[in-house]
Design an enzyme around this catalytic site. Structure first.
Site, PDB file in Angstrom:
ATOM      1  N   ARG A 117      -3.358   8.485  11.041  1.00 47.60           N
ATOM      2  CA  ARG A 117      -3.262   9.426   9.926  1.00 47.60           C
ATOM      3  C   ARG A 117      -4.660   9.660   9.378  1.00 47.60           C
ATOM      4  O   ARG A 117      -5.599   8.971   9.744  1.00 47.60           O
ATOM      5  CB  ARG A 117      -2.326   8.892   8.841  1.00 47.60           C
ATOM      6  N   ASN A 155      -3.510  11.643  -0.407  1.00 47.75           N
ATOM      7  CA  ASN A 155      -3.062  10.260  -0.557  1.00 47.75           C
ATOM      8  C   ASN A 155      -4.211   9.325  -0.236  1.00 47.75           C
ATOM      9  O   ASN A 155      -4.848   9.452   0.813  1.00 47.75           O
ATOM     10  CB  ASN A 155      -1.905   9.944   0.394  1.00 47.75           C
ATOM     11  N   GLU A 156      -4.476   8.401  -1.138  1.00 50.13           N
ATOM     12  CA  GLU A 156      -5.529   7.411  -0.916  1.00 50.13           C
ATOM     13  C   GLU A 156      -6.736   8.055  -0.225  1.00 50.13           C
ATOM     14  O   GLU A 156      -7.148   7.648   0.870  1.00 50.13           O
ATOM     15  CB  GLU A 156      -5.009   6.219  -0.107  1.00 50.13           C
ATOM     16  N   GLU A 313       1.468   2.482  -6.145  1.00 46.93           N
ATOM     17  CA  GLU A 313       2.022   1.731  -5.011  1.00 46.93           C
ATOM     18  C   GLU A 313       1.671   0.269  -5.155  1.00 46.93           C
ATOM     19  O   GLU A 313       0.540  -0.078  -5.491  1.00 46.93           O
ATOM     20  CB  GLU A 313       1.377   2.167  -3.688  1.00 46.93           C
ATOM     21  N   TRP A 321       0.084  -4.769   7.483  1.00 41.98           N
ATOM     22  CA  TRP A 321      -1.264  -4.502   7.999  1.00 41.98           C
ATOM     23  C   TRP A 321      -2.211  -5.677   7.875  1.00 41.98           C
ATOM     24  O   TRP A 321      -3.394  -5.548   8.159  1.00 41.98           O
ATOM     25  CB  TRP A 321      -1.837  -3.262   7.317  1.00 41.98           C
ATOM     26  N   GLU A 361       4.856   1.367  10.065  1.00 40.66           N
ATOM     27  CA  GLU A 361       5.101   0.587   8.849  1.00 40.66           C
ATOM     28  C   GLU A 361       6.523   0.072   8.749  1.00 40.66           C
ATOM     29  O   GLU A 361       7.005  -0.233   7.662  1.00 40.66           O
ATOM     30  CB  GLU A 361       4.713   1.439   7.624  1.00 40.66           C
ATOM     31  N   HIS A 364       6.914  -3.120   6.972  1.00 37.66           N
ATOM     32  CA  HIS A 364       6.444  -3.133   5.585  1.00 37.66           C
ATOM     33  C   HIS A 364       7.664  -3.125   4.672  1.00 37.66           C
ATOM     34  O   HIS A 364       8.570  -2.323   4.843  1.00 37.66           O
ATOM     35  CB  HIS A 364       5.586  -1.885   5.339  1.00 37.66           C
TER      36      HIS A 364
END
Ligand code: GLA
Ligand code: GLA
Length: 658
Positions: A117, A155-156, A313, A321, A361, A364
């Site tokens: 990504r 995002n981030e 988040e 990760w 993920e 996660h």
């Protein structure tokens, strides 16, 4: 925007609770159960469409908003608000196929390919044109939807793509440099290009610090870090401007990563660009894991100027990760969440709502785990929702300032960890965190503040490894001390100016007079080597050959062993009612406890906790509300605090109201 929509649900103050929600990963039937379970858990808000570009713009200029309309309507019908992402975080395959020139390039010239990504160059004009068109289309479509209470830019930003060495980056770097340096002569001076025949005759010759034969120019490296942070900030502003134009009443944010070793983005410099601060935080394994969380939440709260912020988040349990991903222990989900709230978060959100079946993920954790509702995790999620509801009246209450502060500076972080220094073992953030742990061990609250923060009102200010010291900064610290403040600083502080040029005449040039010391040479230590001090402490990593410069500097501890034996290790100079102290070696959190304890006592700063609780709990304050966070793995008797609670459970948090 002082009053974002999510803070002013009329007559209904609340702490927001929710997650990233990725309905496109699931068949439509699942969504109905999603919203039912969200309501059961007390979810009030979700972030939507973060990674949805490929499903929203399915081919160039062809949009499929039907599923997103449906999801937003469903959420709205169930009273759940939407923090709507601009969906630009990850470009779709059709775009990278058509325009591979948007893909980032690493320092060695390798292309960063799609498959993960965030495969986009922050400075690509082509990427920007496509992304901003999507932002505009989305904003126009949802501008009047009452569910949308905030915009979530990308995002981030910079999580994976902050450093790009492509030709686009080179061109943008030159534009940035022309703005910083009026002429190429100014750049030559700042970069010290008399060294190694690096003199430039024109801006067009300048490149990003691509893989070089040996140590690249340090100022070029530092400026490239500044530029890279600015390039992403500029992109954030570009999205924000479109959103403000179309929906001036909807606040815009983006999720920062004030956590761990994420360092590429100077969030102190970004903070003013968003309508409210949002942060993502994941606990890292290690002895200081909880202190690191508190440090991060504290700094985030101070980036927000003390005003409430949004925890966008964190994780309900394990992440995917880290090398080994541990589940959270009982109590940790609530403790972690409330520690953020204690430092001013008015929202507790997670990655993600429903744990994925597929994709990178899938291991996660999430609010709705693989095991389904019949799980301890989901029950804990429901309980946390109730606890947050019981704290609703806190919403909007700012965090309360402390009497002490730790200064945090991204530029010094960047500069000290570059190559070609007295030691490559120096860890900027670890040193700052060690001081924070020492404060917590002593039961004294300390604010972690950006270097630009106003220092008036702090009785004690600790500036760990404040290495880069432009003249106005040393003037500010000097004025602080002359005004009665007590400054504490450490090894390798005050050494260089903003261009990474040494302040001459003996170290630490920018603070030499204030500290009343003079250092002719640094004495870094080899791995495993130590230097004993005459107060029983042991230093590692660094020592200095200190000479006192001035009659009013006193020695608080001296070296007993090693090359500096007999010389000062910790000094303090009184200046009127203030003082300036210097700690020349790495003592670690345990070693700093007695040193800081002594310095705080001399400054008259005392703990607000009863003696038996100091170190065992963390105290954080929001107005009339005190948070008592258990730092241990055992129950703690808190009767002495006078609230209704007598015992703090292991990993528990008590919320005491006046
Ligand atoms: C970041 C991202 C999320 C997810 C989590 C996993 O915070 O924003 O999309 O990848 O990490 O921890
Ligand atoms: C206040 C405090 C002092 C000191 C100064 C610094 O006056 O009382 O201890 O912190 O600010 O400006």
């Amino acid at each position: 925007m002082s009053n974002p929509r999510w803070l002013r649900r009329a007559g209904d103050p609340r702490l927001e609770y929710g997650a990233d929600y990725n309905p496109e990963q699931w068949p439509r039937e699942v969504w109905d159960e999603d919203v039912r379970a969200m309501r059961d858990a007390g979810v009030t808000i979700v972030s939507l469409a973060i990674f949805s570009w490929a499903r929203l713009e399915t081919a160039e200029g062809e949009y499929d908003f039907g599923w997103l309309d449906d999801a937003i309507d469903l959420l709205h019908a169930n009273g759940i608000a939407v923090d709507l992402a601009t969906a630009t975080a990850s470009p779709p395959p059709w775009l990278t196929t058509k325009h591979p020139e948007i893909l980032p390039v690493d320092q060695k010239g390798n292309t960063i390919w799609p498959g993960g990504r965030q495969q986009w160059r922050p400075t690509s004009p082509i990427f920007r044109a496509y992304a901003l068109r999507l932002v505009r289309t989305l904003a126009e479509r949802y501008k009047d939807h009452p569910a949308v209470v905030a915009w979530h830019v990308s995002n981030e930003l910079g999580c994976h793509n902050v450093y790009d060495f492509s030709d686009d980056a080179a061109a943008a770097f030159r534009v940035w440099l022309r703005a910083r340096y009026a002429t190429i002569d100014d750049l030559n001076e700042a970069w010290g290009t008399a060294f190694w025949s690096q003199w430039y005759s024109s801006f067009s010759e300048v490149l990003p610090p691509r893989q070089a034969a040996t140590h690249p120019n340090p100022t070029q490296q530092l400026d490239f870090k500044r530029f890279s942070s600015d390039a992403l900030k500029d992109y954030l502003i570009a999205e924000r401007e479109i959103l403000r134009e179309i929906t001036p009443e909807i606040p815009v944010t983006t999720n920062f990563m004030v956590m761990g070793e994420t360092r590429g983005m100077d969030y102190a410099d970004w903070a003013a660009e968003v309508d409210f601060i949002a942060n993502d935080h994941y606990r890292l394994p290690g002895a200081q894991t909880l202190d690191e969380l508190s440090f991060s939440a504290n700094l985030t709260g101070n980036l927000a100027g003390g005003k409430p912020w949004f925890l966008m988040e964190h994780s309900t349990s394990a992440v995917n990760w880290q090398p080994i991903n541990l589940a959270k222990k009982p109590g940790e989900l609530e403790r972690d969440s409330l520690t953020h709230v204690a430092h001013g978060a008015d929202a507790v959100c997670f990655f993600q709502w429903r744990q994925s079946r597929a994709g990178a993920e899938k291991y996660h954790s999430a609010m709705y785990p693989h095991a389904g509702r019949d799980s301890q995790l989901f029950r804990d999620v429901v309980d946390l929702g109730s606890r947050l509801k019981s704290l609703a009246s806190l919403a909007g209450t700012p965090r309360t300032r402390s009497k002490a502060a730790i200064i945090f500076d991204w530029t010094s972080w960047w500069a000290v960890e570059q190559d070609s220094h007295p030691t490559e073992k120096l860890k900027y953030r670890q040193e700052a965190l060690d001081w924070y742990t020492a404060f917590l061990d002593l039961g004294v609250r300390a604010d972690v503040v950006p270097v630009g923060a106003e220092l008036d009102g702090y009785d004690v200010v600790v500036a760990p490894i404040l290495h880069v010291m432009p003249a106005p900064l040393s003037a500010k610290l000097t004025a602080y001390v002359e005004g009665g403040g007590h400054l504490v600083t450490t090894y390798f502080s005050g050494i260089v100016d903003e261009n990474d040029h040494i302040w001459l005449g003996g170290y630490p040039g920018a603070l030499r007079d204030l500290l009343g010391i003079r250092i002719e040479e640094f004495g870094p230590l080899l791995d495993g080597d130590t230097a004993e001090l005459d107060n029983g402490l042991t230093g590692t990593l660094w020592t200095d050959r200190i000479a006192l410069a001035g009659a009013d500097t006193t020695v608080l501890a001296s070296y007993k062993t090693g090359d500096q034996a007999g010389r000062p290790a910790i000094t303090r100079r009184e200046v009127g009612d203030g003082s300036a102290a210097y700690v020349s070696t790495r003592l670690g959190a345990d070693g700093l406890v007695p040193v800081l304890g002594d310095l705080l006592a001399r400054a008259g700063v005392t703990s607000e906790l009863p003696a038996e609780l100091r170190g065992r709990v963390e105290l954080a304050v929001r107005g009339e509300t005190r948070f008592i966070i258990n730092r241990t793995e055992e129950p703690v008797d808190i009767t002495a605090l006078g609230g209704d609670d007598r015992t703090l459970t292991a990993r528990g948090v008590a919320v005491l109201r006046a």
